[in-house]
Design a protein around this motif. Structure first.
Motif, PDB file in Angstrom:
ATOM      1  N   ALA A   1      36.907  50.419  35.268  1.00 41.97           N
ATOM      2  CA  ALA A   1      37.421  49.266  34.534  1.00 41.97           C
ATOM      3  C   ALA A   1      38.880  49.426  34.124  1.00 41.97           C
ATOM      4  O   ALA A   1      39.577  48.428  33.922  1.00 41.97           O
ATOM      5  CB  ALA A   1      36.550  49.006  33.300  1.00 41.97           C
ATOM      6  N   ASP A   2      39.342  50.674  34.009  1.00 42.25           N
ATOM      7  CA  ASP A   2      40.731  50.903  33.613  1.00 42.25           C
ATOM      8  C   ASP A   2      41.641  51.236  34.796  1.00 42.25           C
ATOM      9  O   ASP A   2      42.771  51.677  34.604  1.00 42.25           O
ATOM     10  CB  ASP A   2      40.806  52.025  32.575  1.00 42.25           C
ATOM     11  N   ASN A   3      41.175  50.991  35.998  1.00 45.21           N
ATOM     12  CA  ASN A   3      41.955  51.303  37.194  1.00 45.21           C
ATOM     13  C   ASN A   3      43.060  50.257  37.378  1.00 45.21           C
ATOM     14  O   ASN A   3      42.771  49.068  37.534  1.00 45.21           O
ATOM     15  CB  ASN A   3      41.036  51.310  38.423  1.00 45.21           C
ATOM     16  N   PRO A   4      44.332  50.654  37.361  1.00 45.25           N
ATOM     17  CA  PRO A   4      45.397  49.659  37.533  1.00 45.25           C
ATOM     18  C   PRO A   4      45.370  48.972  38.889  1.00 45.25           C
ATOM     19  O   PRO A   4      45.979  47.913  39.048  1.00 45.25           O
ATOM     20  CB  PRO A   4      46.678  50.477  37.337  1.00 45.25           C
ATOM     21  N   ALA A   5      44.662  49.554  39.866  1.00 47.84           N
ATOM     22  CA  ALA A   5      44.569  48.929  41.187  1.00 47.84           C
ATOM     23  C   ALA A   5      43.810  47.610  41.147  1.00 47.84           C
ATOM     24  O   ALA A   5      43.866  46.832  42.115  1.00 47.84           O
ATOM     25  CB  ALA A   5      43.902  49.879  42.184  1.00 47.84           C
ATOM     26  N   ILE A   6      43.119  47.314  40.040  1.00 51.46           N
ATOM     27  CA  ILE A   6      42.418  46.034  39.929  1.00 51.46           C
ATOM     28  C   ILE A   6      43.383  44.871  40.143  1.00 51.46           C
ATOM     29  O   ILE A   6      43.016  43.843  40.723  1.00 51.46           O
ATOM     30  CB  ILE A   6      41.693  45.939  38.574  1.00 51.46           C
ATOM     31  N   ARG A   7      44.617  45.032  39.709  1.00 51.60           N
ATOM     32  CA  ARG A   7      45.600  43.953  39.903  1.00 51.60           C
ATOM     33  C   ARG A   7      45.843  43.709  41.391  1.00 51.60           C
ATOM     34  O   ARG A   7      46.016  42.564  41.825  1.00 51.60           O
ATOM     35  CB  ARG A   7      46.895  44.308  39.183  1.00 51.60           C
ATOM     36  N   LEU A   8      45.888  44.785  42.180  1.00 48.18           N
ATOM     37  CA  LEU A   8      46.025  44.633  43.626  1.00 48.18           C
ATOM     38  C   LEU A   8      44.811  43.913  44.194  1.00 48.18           C
ATOM     39  O   LEU A   8      44.949  42.992  45.017  1.00 48.18           O
ATOM     40  CB  LEU A   8      46.174  46.001  44.294  1.00 48.18           C
ATOM     41  N   TYR A   9      43.627  44.303  43.755  1.00 50.34           N
ATOM     42  CA  TYR A   9      42.414  43.676  44.280  1.00 50.34           C
ATOM     43  C   TYR A   9      42.392  42.184  43.959  1.00 50.34           C
ATOM     44  O   TYR A   9      41.948  41.366  44.787  1.00 50.34           O
ATOM     45  CB  TYR A   9      41.176  44.371  43.708  1.00 50.34           C
ATOM     46  N   GLU A  10      42.878  41.819  42.795  1.00 48.24           N
ATOM     47  CA  GLU A  10      42.950  40.392  42.457  1.00 48.24           C
ATOM     48  C   GLU A  10      43.927  39.665  43.374  1.00 48.24           C
ATOM     49  O   GLU A  10      43.658  38.523  43.796  1.00 48.24           O
ATOM     50  CB  GLU A  10      43.348  40.238  40.999  1.00 48.24           C
ATOM     51  N   ARG A  11      45.031  40.309  43.705  1.00 52.54           N
ATOM     52  CA  ARG A  11      45.981  39.676  44.626  1.00 52.54           C
ATOM     53  C   ARG A  11      45.389  39.528  46.031  1.00 52.54           C
ATOM     54  O   ARG A  11      45.799  38.636  46.788  1.00 52.54           O
ATOM     55  CB  ARG A  11      47.280  40.491  44.705  1.00 52.54           C
ATOM     56  N   LEU A  12      44.418  40.374  46.351  1.00 47.60           N
ATOM     57  CA  LEU A  12      43.749  40.292  47.644  1.00 47.60           C
ATOM     58  C   LEU A  12      42.579  39.303  47.633  1.00 47.60           C
ATOM     59  O   LEU A  12      41.845  39.207  48.610  1.00 47.60           O
ATOM     60  CB  LEU A  12      43.254  41.677  48.080  1.00 47.60           C
ATOM     61  N   GLY A  13      42.421  38.571  46.539  1.00 52.02           N
ATOM     62  CA  GLY A  13      41.414  37.511  46.487  1.00 52.02           C
ATOM     63  C   GLY A  13      40.105  37.890  45.829  1.00 52.02           C
ATOM     64  O   GLY A  13      39.152  37.107  45.864  1.00 52.02           O
ATOM     65  N   PHE A  14      40.034  39.081  45.202  1.00 52.37           N
ATOM     66  CA  PHE A  14      38.814  39.498  44.516  1.00 52.37           C
ATOM     67  C   PHE A  14      38.854  39.045  43.065  1.00 52.37           C
ATOM     68  O   PHE A  14      39.921  38.969  42.450  1.00 52.37           O
ATOM     69  CB  PHE A  14      38.677  41.028  44.548  1.00 52.37           C
ATOM     70  N   GLN A  15      37.678  38.780  42.516  1.00 54.02           N
ATOM     71  CA  GLN A  15      37.568  38.534  41.091  1.00 54.02           C
ATOM     72  C   GLN A  15      36.399  39.334  40.534  1.00 54.02           C
ATOM     73  O   GLN A  15      35.436  39.640  41.254  1.00 54.02           O
ATOM     74  CB  GLN A  15      37.395  37.053  40.767  1.00 54.02           C
TER      75      GLN A  15
ATOM     76  N   ARG B   1      28.744  62.950  34.185  1.00 54.31           N
ATOM     77  CA  ARG B   1      29.889  62.042  34.207  1.00 54.31           C
ATOM     78  C   ARG B   1      29.398  60.618  33.992  1.00 54.31           C
ATOM     79  O   ARG B   1      28.280  60.271  34.375  1.00 54.31           O
ATOM     80  CB  ARG B   1      30.647  62.137  35.536  1.00 54.31           C
ATOM     81  N   GLY B   2      30.219  59.804  33.370  1.00 54.05           N
ATOM     82  CA  GLY B   2      29.899  58.400  33.187  1.00 54.05           C
ATOM     83  C   GLY B   2      31.169  57.584  33.198  1.00 54.05           C
ATOM     84  O   GLY B   2      32.256  58.101  33.462  1.00 54.05           O
ATOM     85  N   GLY B   3      31.032  56.315  32.920  1.00 52.89           N
ATOM     86  CA  GLY B   3      32.199  55.453  32.874  1.00 52.89           C
ATOM     87  C   GLY B   3      31.841  54.020  33.152  1.00 52.89           C
ATOM     88  O   GLY B   3      30.779  53.720  33.711  1.00 52.89           O
ATOM     89  N   GLU B   4      32.727  53.118  32.735  1.00 53.80           N
ATOM     90  CA  GLU B   4      32.518  51.690  32.963  1.00 53.80           C
ATOM     91  C   GLU B   4      33.172  51.280  34.271  1.00 53.80           C
ATOM     92  O   GLU B   4      34.344  51.572  34.516  1.00 53.80           O
ATOM     93  CB  GLU B   4      33.099  50.862  31.815  1.00 53.80           C
ATOM     94  N   LEU B   5      32.398  50.619  35.113  1.00 58.92           N
ATOM     95  CA  LEU B   5      32.876  50.074  36.372  1.00 58.92           C
ATOM     96  C   LEU B   5      32.932  48.559  36.273  1.00 58.92           C
ATOM     97  O   LEU B   5      32.247  47.949  35.452  1.00 58.92           O
ATOM     98  CB  LEU B   5      31.935  50.454  37.525  1.00 58.92           C
ATOM     99  N   VAL B   6      33.740  47.968  37.140  1.00 62.63           N
ATOM    100  CA  VAL B   6      33.651  46.529  37.371  1.00 62.63           C
ATOM    101  C   VAL B   6      33.318  46.305  38.839  1.00 62.63           C
ATOM    102  O   VAL B   6      33.799  47.028  39.713  1.00 62.63           O
ATOM    103  CB  VAL B   6      34.949  45.787  37.002  1.00 62.63           C
ATOM    104  N   GLN B   7      32.470  45.347  39.057  1.00 58.78           N
ATOM    105  CA  GLN B   7      32.147  44.916  40.412  1.00 58.78           C
ATOM    106  C   GLN B   7      32.967  43.668  40.703  1.00 58.78           C
ATOM    107  O   GLN B   7      32.985  42.738  39.892  1.00 58.78           O
ATOM    108  CB  GLN B   7      30.660  44.605  40.525  1.00 58.78           C
ATOM    109  N   MET B   8      33.648  43.663  41.841  1.00 59.27           N
ATOM    110  CA  MET B   8      34.499  42.548  42.212  1.00 59.27           C
ATOM    111  C   MET B   8      34.049  42.002  43.559  1.00 59.27           C
ATOM    112  O   MET B   8      33.590  42.752  44.439  1.00 59.27           O
ATOM    113  CB  MET B   8      35.961  42.990  42.293  1.00 59.27           C
ATOM    114  N   ILE B   9      34.179  40.702  43.715  1.00 56.94           N
ATOM    115  CA  ILE B   9      33.786  40.058  44.967  1.00 56.94           C
ATOM    116  C   ILE B   9      34.919  39.147  45.426  1.00 56.94           C
ATOM    117  O   ILE B   9      35.614  38.539  44.600  1.00 56.94           O
ATOM    118  CB  ILE B   9      32.466  39.273  44.783  1.00 56.94           C
TER     119      ILE B   9
END
Length: 230
Positions: free
Chosen positions: A202-216, A80-88
């Protein structure tokens, strides 16, 4: 911010510092016990390090994160593989809806481990095993006796703690459970003077939630789940 360079190789650095007591391996390769999960780390992609990782892997798959192109030698199967994003987390969250009307949450215990694994297998937030909860506090929301949402902590590095295991049962989505649980975990991390981070596909729609929680987004990673062919 703490030493963010540690996040360039997060699994290796977690297993070499705050989670060294859990680590299997040595200076060439380290992994979490299989009952906790497949995450593994190597300091660089030398053939010697991959050989040691093969010894640690045995018959089980192992998971690697890399910001560099993989140089996986012969003898491994990439399953298995895939592109991830790391958010802080870098800023206060945007206003989120209140918690009125939501079921109460509680800290999860060893008695909940099977239910946690079942929820993770259904929703696939990342690898989750019966002992994954040993990595840090996890919190959950129940509908009756059924666990329907959870969030907790995974990798720990000096000054940094990963928010992980964020998932909601399909029957309970759209009610703000993930944001509610993540906020509890984030508050707990920050109350200890540490910085939350996380990983997501990287294609997880939950990224928008994480951004609203202060992550970038800090940087991309490539995921590789590999298994020895021997």
């Amino acid at each position: 911010m703490p030493g963010l360079e540690l996040l360039d190789n997060p699994i290796w650095n977690a297993l070499s510092t705050e989670h060294a007591g859990l680590a299997l391996g040595d200076g060439r390769a380290r992994r979490y016990p299989p009952e906790i999960g497949p995450l593994s780390g190597i300091p660089d992609q030398s053939s010697e390090n991959y050989a040691r990782l093969r010894e640690l892997a045995g018959k089980y798959p192992v998971g690697l994160f890399s910001i560099e192109p993989y140089r996986i030698p012969a003898g491994w199967e990439r399953i298995r593989g895939g592109e991830l994003v790391q958010m802080i987390r870098t800023s206060p969250p945007a206003h989120l809806a209140g918690t009125n009307g939501r079921p109460p949450l509680r800290q999860l215990t060893a008695a909940d481990a099977s239910a946690m694994v079942a929820l993770a297998e259904l929703t696939e937030p990342g690898p989750f095993r019966l002992r994954t909860m040993e990595l840090g506090n996890f919190y959950g929301i129940f509908h009756g006796d059924r666990l329907v949402a959870m969030s907790g902590k995974r990798m720990h590095l000096p000054g940094l703690v990963e928010v992980s295991g964020v998932c909601t049962h399909p029957d309970a989505r759209g009610r703000g459970y993930a944001a509610h649980l993540m906020s509890v975990v984030i508050d707990e991390i920050e109350s200890e003077g540490k910085t939350p981070f996380l990983h997501a596909f990287a294609d997880n729609p939950a990224i928008r939630l994480y951004e609203r929680l202060g992550f970038q987004i800090r940087q991309p990673f490539e995921l590789a789940i590999i298994k020895s062919e021997a």
